[in-house]
Write a protein that holds these residues in place. Structure first.
Motif, PDB file in Angstrom:
ATOM      1  N   ARG A   1       0.828  -1.211   0.000  1.00 15.70           N
ATOM      2  CA  ARG A   1       0.000   0.000   0.000  1.00 15.70           C
ATOM      3  C   ARG A   1       0.863   1.263   0.000  1.00 15.70           C
ATOM      4  NH1 ARG A   1      -3.659  -1.803   4.979  1.00 15.70           N
ATOM      5  NH2 ARG A   1      -1.665  -2.807   5.461  1.00 15.70           N
TER       6      ARG A   1
ATOM      7  N   THR B   1       1.179   3.469   6.571  1.00 14.94           N
ATOM      8  CA  THR B   1       0.582   2.493   5.654  1.00 14.94           C
ATOM      9  C   THR B   1       0.579   3.030   4.230  1.00 14.94           C
ATOM     10  OG1 THR B   1      -0.854   1.722   7.436  1.00 14.94           O
ATOM     11  CG2 THR B   1      -1.486   1.106   5.191  1.00 14.94           C
ATOM     12  N   TRP B   2       0.120   4.286   4.076  1.00 19.04           N
ATOM     13  CA  TRP B   2      -0.006   4.926   2.772  1.00 19.04           C
ATOM     14  C   TRP B   2       1.117   5.952   2.601  1.00 19.04           C
ATOM     15  CZ3 TRP B   2      -3.510   2.367   0.052  1.00 19.04           C
ATOM     16  CH2 TRP B   2      -4.516   1.686   0.757  1.00 19.04           C
TER      17      TRP B   2
END
Ligand code: CTP
Ligand code: MG
Length: 231
Positions: free
Chosen positions: A15, A215-216
Motif C-alpha cells: 500500500r 501504511t499509505w
C-alpha cells in the motif's frame, strides 16, 4: 523475568508503494525501522529481535551502532505478519524463557511515544494475560454494503462506545504467545487476535494518535512532523 521486543519487518509495503520496502523509507535522516527499534530499545527491554525477509539485503547495509549490540536480526520472515512473528518468536525462544515478556511492535510504527510504552509495561506486567496499546474510536463508524449498481451505501451505524483501534506494542508472555500463534490461522492480523483465539481477553491500554502506522505514502509526512516536533 525479562522483557524482550520483537519487530516484524518482513513485509513488502504494497500500500505504501515506495519502490523499496517501507521499513527502509527514510524518516528524519534514518530508516523507519531504526526509529521503531529506538522506540522499544529502552530499559527494561533487554534485546530487540528484528524479523526480516530471508532475502533482505538492506538491514546489513544500515548502521545499528546506536543500539550497542542489543539489536538482533532474524532472517526468517514469512508470508503473513503472523508467520513472521511466529517464526521470529520460535528463533528468539533460544534466548528467552517461557515466562519472559515479549513486546511485538510494528516496524511501521516509528513514532511510539515513550510514555505509551511505559503505560503498557506498568499496566500489563502484573496481568495474567498481557495486553496491547489501543485507541478508543472517536469517529462515527458506518457499516457499508454495496447497492445493485455497485456503489457503497450505509447499511448501518455501529455503536463506537465499545470499539477500539489496536496498535502495537502488544505484550504477552513468550510461551503463551507461541502457543496462540501456533494455533492461529494466517488470517489473524495481530497477536491479540491469536490470544483471543485461546479464549483469553487481552487488556486494552489507552495509547495515543502519535503512534500512527505508516501504511499509505501520505503517512510518511505525518510521521516526519511528529518526530520533528519532538526533536
Ligand atoms: N510484516 C512482516 N511480514 C509479513 C507482512 C508484514 O513482518 N509477511 C510486518 C511489516 O513489515 C510491518 C508490520 O508487519 O512492520 C505491519 O504490517 P503492514 O503495515 O501491513 O506492512 P506491510 O505488510 O509491509 O504493508 P502492506 O500490507 O501495505 O503490504
Ligand atoms: Mg500488511
Amino acid at each position: 523475568m525479562s522483557v524482550f521486543a520483537l519487530i516484524p519487518a518482513a513485509g513488502s509495503g504494497t500500500r505504501f508503494a515506495g519502490g523499496a520496502p517501507k521499513q527502509y523509507a527514510m524518516l528524519a535522516g534514518k530508516p523507519m525501522l531504526w526509529h521503531a527499534v529506538k522506540a522499544v530499545c529502552v530499559p527494561p527491554v533487554e534485546a530487540v529481535f528484528v524479523v526480516l525477509a530471508a532475502d533482505d539485503r538492506s538491514f546489513a547495509e544500515r548502521d545499528w551502532s546506536a543500539f550497542a549490540g542489543k539489536v538482533e536480526p532474524l532472517y526468517c520472515g514469512g508470508e503473513s505478519r503472523r508467520d513472521s512473528v511466529f517464526n521470529g518468536l520460535v528463533a528468539a525462544m533460544a534466548d528467552m524463557s517461557h515466562d519472559d515478556w515479549v513486546l511485538v511492535h510494528d516496524a511501521a510504527r516509528p513514532c511510539l511515544p515513550l510514555r505509551d510504552l511505559q503505560n503498557l509495561l506498568s499496566e500489563c506486567s502484573e496481568d495474567q494475560i498481557g495486553g496491547l496499546l489501543a485507541l478508543p474510536v472517536s469517529d462515527t463508524v458506518k457499516r457499508a454494503a454495496k447497492d445493485e449498481a455497485g456503489a457503497q451505501r450505509v447499511a448501518g451505524t455501529e455503536d463506537r462506545a465499545q470499539l477500539w483501534l489496536a496498535q502495537t506494542p502488544q505484550m504477552f508472555r513468550a510461551g503463551l504467545l507461541a502457543q496462540a500463534l501456533r494455533q492461529a490461522s494466517g488470517r489473524v492480523t495481530d497477536e491479540a487476535q491469536a490470544i483471543e483465539g485461546l479464549g483469553l481477553k487481552p487488556r486494552l491500554v489507552p495509547g495515543s494518535r502519535e503512534n500512527l502506522k505508516v501504511t499509505w505514502p501520505d503517512d510518511l509526512a505525518l510521521a516526519e512532523a511528529i518526530l520533528a516536533r519532538r526533536a
